[in-house]
Motif scaffolding. Structure first.
Motif, PDB file in Angstrom:
ATOM      1  N   GLU A 148       0.863  -1.180   0.000  1.00 40.65           N
ATOM      2  CA  GLU A 148       0.000   0.000   0.000  1.00 40.65           C
ATOM      3  C   GLU A 148       0.900   1.230   0.000  1.00 40.65           C
ATOM      4  N   ILE A 149       0.801   2.027  -1.053  1.00 38.80           N
ATOM      5  CA  ILE A 149       1.552   3.274  -1.080  1.00 38.80           C
ATOM      6  C   ILE A 149       0.843   4.243  -0.147  1.00 38.80           C
ATOM      7  N   ILE A 150       1.575   4.703   0.855  1.00 35.52           N
ATOM      8  CA  ILE A 150       1.020   5.596   1.876  1.00 35.52           C
ATOM      9  C   ILE A 150       1.093   7.050   1.415  1.00 35.52           C
ATOM     10  N   GLU A 151       2.205   7.393   0.748  1.00 29.19           N
ATOM     11  CA  GLU A 151       2.392   8.779   0.314  1.00 29.19           C
ATOM     12  C   GLU A 151       3.295   8.822  -0.911  1.00 29.19           C
ATOM     13  N   GLU A 152       2.975   9.728  -1.825  1.00 27.47           N
ATOM     14  CA  GLU A 152       3.842  10.057  -2.950  1.00 27.47           C
ATOM     15  C   GLU A 152       4.068  11.558  -2.877  1.00 27.47           C
ATOM     16  N   LYS A 153       5.328  11.973  -3.050  1.00 31.07           N
ATOM     17  CA  LYS A 153       5.633  13.397  -2.950  1.00 31.07           C
ATOM     18  C   LYS A 153       6.837  13.731  -3.821  1.00 31.07           C
ATOM     19  N   GLY A 154       7.133  15.006  -3.859  1.00 27.47           N
ATOM     20  CA  GLY A 154       8.282  15.472  -4.627  1.00 27.47           C
ATOM     21  C   GLY A 154       7.890  15.827  -6.036  1.00 27.47           C
ATOM     22  N   PRO A 155       8.826  16.426  -6.758  1.00 30.52           N
ATOM     23  CA  PRO A 155       8.528  16.831  -8.132  1.00 30.52           C
ATOM     24  C   PRO A 155       8.299  15.613  -9.028  1.00 30.52           C
ATOM     25  N   LYS A 156       7.368  15.779  -9.965  1.00 25.45           N
ATOM     26  CA  LYS A 156       7.154  14.715 -10.951  1.00 25.45           C
ATOM     27  C   LYS A 156       8.222  14.828 -12.027  1.00 25.45           C
ATOM     28  N   TRP A 157       8.671  13.685 -12.503  1.00 29.28           N
ATOM     29  CA  TRP A 157       9.669  13.668 -13.564  1.00 29.28           C
ATOM     30  C   TRP A 157       9.310  12.606 -14.597  1.00 29.28           C
ATOM     31  N   ALA A 158       9.679  12.882 -15.818  1.00 23.57           N
ATOM     32  CA  ALA A 158       9.354  11.992 -16.933  1.00 23.57           C
ATOM     33  C   ALA A 158      10.466  10.973 -17.129  1.00 23.57           C
ATOM     34  N   PHE A 159      10.054   9.772 -17.485  1.00 22.63           N
ATOM     35  CA  PHE A 159      11.000   8.716 -17.836  1.00 22.63           C
ATOM     36  C   PHE A 159      10.285   7.769 -18.784  1.00 22.63           C
ATOM     37  N   GLU A 160      11.006   7.277 -19.767  1.00 24.78           N
ATOM     38  CA  GLU A 160      10.413   6.361 -20.744  1.00 24.78           C
ATOM     39  C   GLU A 160      10.271   4.978 -20.125  1.00 24.78           C
ATOM     40  N   GLU A 161       9.027   4.539 -19.966  1.00 22.29           N
ATOM     41  CA  GLU A 161       8.736   3.237 -19.377  1.00 22.29           C
ATOM     42  C   GLU A 161       8.279   2.251 -20.452  1.00 22.29           C
ATOM     43  N   GLY A 162       8.455   0.990 -20.142  1.00 26.10           N
ATOM     44  CA  GLY A 162       7.950  -0.099 -20.955  1.00 26.10           C
ATOM     45  C   GLY A 162       7.349  -1.131 -20.027  1.00 26.10           C
ATOM     46  N   CYS A 163       6.836  -2.209 -20.585  1.00 33.42           N
ATOM     47  CA  CYS A 163       6.173  -3.225 -19.772  1.00 33.42           C
ATOM     48  C   CYS A 163       6.264  -4.570 -20.475  1.00 33.42           C
ATOM     49  N   LEU A 164       6.564  -5.616 -19.714  1.00 33.25           N
ATOM     50  CA  LEU A 164       6.660  -6.955 -20.306  1.00 33.25           C
ATOM     51  C   LEU A 164       5.327  -7.409 -20.903  1.00 33.25           C
ATOM     52  N   SER A 165       4.202  -6.908 -20.384  1.00 29.64           N
ATOM     53  CA  SER A 165       2.886  -7.273 -20.914  1.00 29.64           C
ATOM     54  C   SER A 165       2.521  -6.473 -22.159  1.00 29.64           C
ATOM     55  N   ILE A 166       3.324  -5.458 -22.466  1.00 29.59           N
ATOM     56  CA  ILE A 166       3.068  -4.593 -23.621  1.00 29.59           C
ATOM     57  C   ILE A 166       4.381  -4.442 -24.395  1.00 29.59           C
ATOM     58  N   PRO A 167       4.900  -5.540 -24.959  1.00 27.05           N
ATOM     59  CA  PRO A 167       6.222  -5.492 -25.598  1.00 27.05           C
ATOM     60  C   PRO A 167       6.251  -4.567 -26.814  1.00 27.05           C
ATOM     61  N   GLY A 168       7.409  -3.918 -26.979  1.00 29.95           N
ATOM     62  CA  GLY A 168       7.621  -3.076 -28.149  1.00 29.95           C
ATOM     63  C   GLY A 168       7.075  -1.666 -28.026  1.00 29.95           C
ATOM     64  N   ILE A 169       6.460  -1.346 -26.899  1.00 30.08           N
ATOM     65  CA  ILE A 169       5.914  -0.006 -26.702  1.00 30.08           C
ATOM     66  C   ILE A 169       6.592   0.629 -25.494  1.00 30.08           C
ATOM     67  N   ARG A 170       7.040   1.858 -25.695  1.00 28.37           N
ATOM     68  CA  ARG A 170       7.650   2.635 -24.619  1.00 28.37           C
ATOM     69  C   ARG A 170       7.110   4.053 -24.718  1.00 28.37           C
ATOM     70  N   ALA A 171       6.963   4.704 -23.564  1.00 27.04           N
ATOM     71  CA  ALA A 171       6.469   6.086 -23.563  1.00 27.04           C
ATOM     72  C   ALA A 171       6.848   6.759 -22.253  1.00 27.04           C
ATOM     73  N   ASP A 172       6.982   8.084 -22.325  1.00 27.53           N
ATOM     74  CA  ASP A 172       7.277   8.862 -21.124  1.00 27.53           C
ATOM     75  C   ASP A 172       6.082   8.867 -20.181  1.00 27.53           C
ATOM     76  N   VAL A 173       6.379   8.631 -18.907  1.00 27.01           N
ATOM     77  CA  VAL A 173       5.369   8.666 -17.848  1.00 27.01           C
ATOM     78  C   VAL A 173       5.886   9.611 -16.766  1.00 27.01           C
ATOM     79  N   MET A 174       5.015  10.487 -16.296  1.00 28.28           N
ATOM     80  CA  MET A 174       5.353  11.408 -15.208  1.00 28.28           C
ATOM     81  C   MET A 174       4.982  10.744 -13.880  1.00 28.28           C
ATOM     82  N   ARG A 175       5.949  10.721 -12.949  1.00 32.22           N
ATOM     83  CA  ARG A 175       5.699  10.147 -11.622  1.00 32.22           C
ATOM     84  C   ARG A 175       6.394  11.001 -10.568  1.00 32.22           C
ATOM     85  N   PRO A 176       5.824  11.054  -9.344  1.00 29.74           N
ATOM     86  CA  PRO A 176       6.498  11.761  -8.252  1.00 29.74           C
ATOM     87  C   PRO A 176       7.823  11.082  -7.910  1.00 29.74           C
TER      88      PRO A 176
END
Length: 190
Positions: free
Chosen positions: A90-118
């Protein structure tokens, strides 16, 4: 045992997963199998739904990223020794500046995209011995956890990308759903 990776489109990937009660399933064996599956697919994280288990369990190994570093300067200190199994997280808290990073996923092969996360999170979970922990993570370690945590909440990284980018990926996502995919690991399609 190496599980097949469940592909985009499978209903289990959209479920909010169930907590695991002690003795309900063999979490140590499942954790070992999930690590083996993750390594075979060259991943850094893997969640229960990705192997067809609608349980709140995910594994991570950030050391894999550091092993790919070409110099000492590229070593991410937040990932040193970062190999864990998270159960009933259970994530209790997310904080700090959001930053972009190119993510991928084993369930979605061949696709990558920037995701903003704290940048920082605090998470409560139990380990394979059902010992409770509350820990804070930052940077890439936090991002890996956030990505896998989303899986046990029924969320995929493609849900978090810009609408225009998501529209551009619609055809590729449809192909994955139909089993038209190039992955060097075994997959299971809906």
């Amino acid at each position: 045992m190496i599980y097949p990776i469940v592909a985009f489109g499978a209903p289990v990937l959209r479920k909010v997963c169930e907590n695991i009660n002690p003795g309900e399933i063999d979490v140590k064996k499942i954790s070992e199998d999930m690590f083996e599956t993750m390594y075979a697919a060259s991943g850094v994280g893997l969640a229960g739904p990705q192997v067809g288990l609608a349980y709140r369990i995910f594994v991570v190994d950030g050391e894999i990223i550091n092993k790919g570093a070409e110099s000492e300067d590229e070593i991410d200190e937040t990932l040193i020794g970062f190999k864990k199994t998270f159960i009933n997280a259970e994530i209790i808290e997310e904080k700090g500046p959001k930053w972009a990073f190119e993510e991928g996923c084993l369930s979605i092969p061949g696709i990558r995209a920037d995701v903003m996360r704290p940048d920082t999170l605090t998470i409560k979970y139990v380990d394979v011995d059902f010992v409770e922990h509350t820990e804070e993570y930052t940077g890439m370690a936090a991002r890996i956890i956030q990505h896998e945590y989303d899986h046990i909440q029924g969320v995929l990284f493609t849900d978090l990308i810009a609408p225009l980018k998501k529209q551009m990926l619609k055809k590729k996502l449809g192909q994955i759903q139909k089993g038209i995919v190039d992955a060097d690991y075994r997959m299971k399609f809906a």
